[in-house]
Design a protein around this motif. Sequence first.
Motif, PDB file in Angstrom:
ATOM      1  N   GLY A 265       0.820  -1.205   0.000  1.00  0.00           N
ATOM      2  CA  GLY A 265       0.000   0.000   0.000  1.00  0.00           C
ATOM      3  C   GLY A 265       0.846   1.243   0.000  1.00  0.00           C
TER       4      GLY A 265
ATOM      5  N   ILE B 123      -4.351  10.451   1.731  1.00  0.00           N
ATOM      6  CA  ILE B 123      -4.956   9.226   1.207  1.00  0.00           C
ATOM      7  C   ILE B 123      -4.135   8.021   1.666  1.00  0.00           C
ATOM      8  N   LEU B 124      -4.793   7.039   2.231  1.00  0.00           N
ATOM      9  CA  LEU B 124      -4.185   5.743   2.513  1.00  0.00           C
ATOM     10  C   LEU B 124      -4.841   4.715   1.603  1.00  0.00           C
ATOM     11  N   ASP B 125      -4.037   3.984   0.823  1.00  0.00           N
ATOM     12  CA  ASP B 125      -4.573   2.881   0.029  1.00  0.00           C
ATOM     13  C   ASP B 125      -3.760   1.637   0.333  1.00  0.00           C
TER      14      ASP B 125
ATOM     15  N   THR C 198      -8.728  -4.877  -1.228  1.00  0.00           N
ATOM     16  CA  THR C 198      -8.222  -3.509  -1.108  1.00  0.00           C
ATOM     17  C   THR C 198      -9.116  -2.679  -0.200  1.00  0.00           C
TER      18      THR C 198
ATOM     19  N   TYR D 277      -9.259   1.664   1.560  1.00  0.00           N
ATOM     20  CA  TYR D 277      -8.656   2.995   1.491  1.00  0.00           C
ATOM     21  C   TYR D 277      -9.376   3.952   2.429  1.00  0.00           C
ATOM     22  N   SER D 278      -8.704   5.055   2.714  1.00  0.00           N
ATOM     23  CA  SER D 278      -9.294   6.189   3.424  1.00  0.00           C
ATOM     24  C   SER D 278      -8.814   7.457   2.727  1.00  0.00           C
ATOM     25  N   TRP D 279      -9.746   8.352   2.434  1.00  0.00           N
ATOM     26  CA  TRP D 279      -9.431   9.601   1.743  1.00  0.00           C
ATOM     27  C   TRP D 279      -9.978  10.743   2.586  1.00  0.00           C
TER      28      TRP D 279
ATOM     29  N   GLN E  38     -14.185  -0.580  -6.399  1.00  0.00           N
ATOM     30  CA  GLN E  38     -14.331  -0.383  -4.960  1.00  0.00           C
ATOM     31  C   GLN E  38     -15.643   0.344  -4.674  1.00  0.00           C
TER      32      GLN E  38
ATOM     33  N   LYS F 164       4.133  10.402  -2.244  1.00  0.00           N
ATOM     34  CA  LYS F 164       3.629   9.103  -1.828  1.00  0.00           C
ATOM     35  C   LYS F 164       4.747   8.252  -1.254  1.00  0.00           C
TER      36      LYS F 164
END
Length: 295
Positions: free
Chosen positions: A67, A82-84, A96, A98-100, A150, A292
């Motif tokens: 990630g 953003i965390l993916d 998968t 995520y948090s945005w 997603q 990133k």
Amino acid sequence: MEARLEKTAGGAEDRKPGSEPEKTSASGAVPILKKVTDANPFTDDAGWQNTDSKVHGHGFDSSKFHGGVTLKQDAFFGFQTILDAGYEITDHIDFTFYSWLWTSPNFGRSRVISGPNGTQVDAGGNGLWTEVGMGLNFHFLQRRISINPQVGILNGALLSSQVIGRGIRAAEGVVPSLTINYDDDYFTGQGYIAYYAAIRDERARDFIHNWVNVGVKPALFNLRNIPISSVGVHWEHLRFHVDRIDGNPGTLYNWIGPYVEFALPLHLALRFAAGVDLKGDVADEFYQASIKMHF
């Protein structure tokens, strides 16, 4: 969009995750810490283990985890985090999530406060848009191609009320999205589309957010010893797709311009894009930068 949202508000208010006997100190009384190489493999209560030995707990294997965390800022949405992440569940499928975290106060609850000399100031910051979601990533050709549908949940104060910020709500919207990636030794590209649909209360507004970028890598030109991952073209579009207030949807911005991405040590990447806004309502030009960290 700030002017558009003010209008609709009626003026109210963005790789991969048996030892020696204990020695004593000179006094013979206090044990000395073991060497790091003698320590047992790391495990925690969640069951992660960073070795190939038998995994305990829930059976998660950190070698299947990947990630990144992205810090991003652009001319419209402002600052975003953003965390993916993904976890390999078969040879060709990852789970998968995520948090945005969107931080623009224009997407939160606004309030009027006293300003200098008795003037009034409109300020925001509560009920900021918070997006979380999950899905499956299908990858092929040794991960050169991936297709990642997603579904996300929106929390905040933007979609659900005619007056933006009148109510702060959990699960005010849902976000189905699709991301397609291509990456090999010479070319890279990504396509993304998401529909931001209001699902609670007045269901005031829906959005479509999409982008496409394509680039080439230095290896295509047999260039070496330069810290550039790729260069190419970035196109991005945001549409106010459904307006249930006065029935006046339309494009908010339509960006196109070049980008460059640099490879840095410690699994870091720096990307910058800039160009023109073909719509031109928000601004005539745009810029977008992101940092990133891959794990």
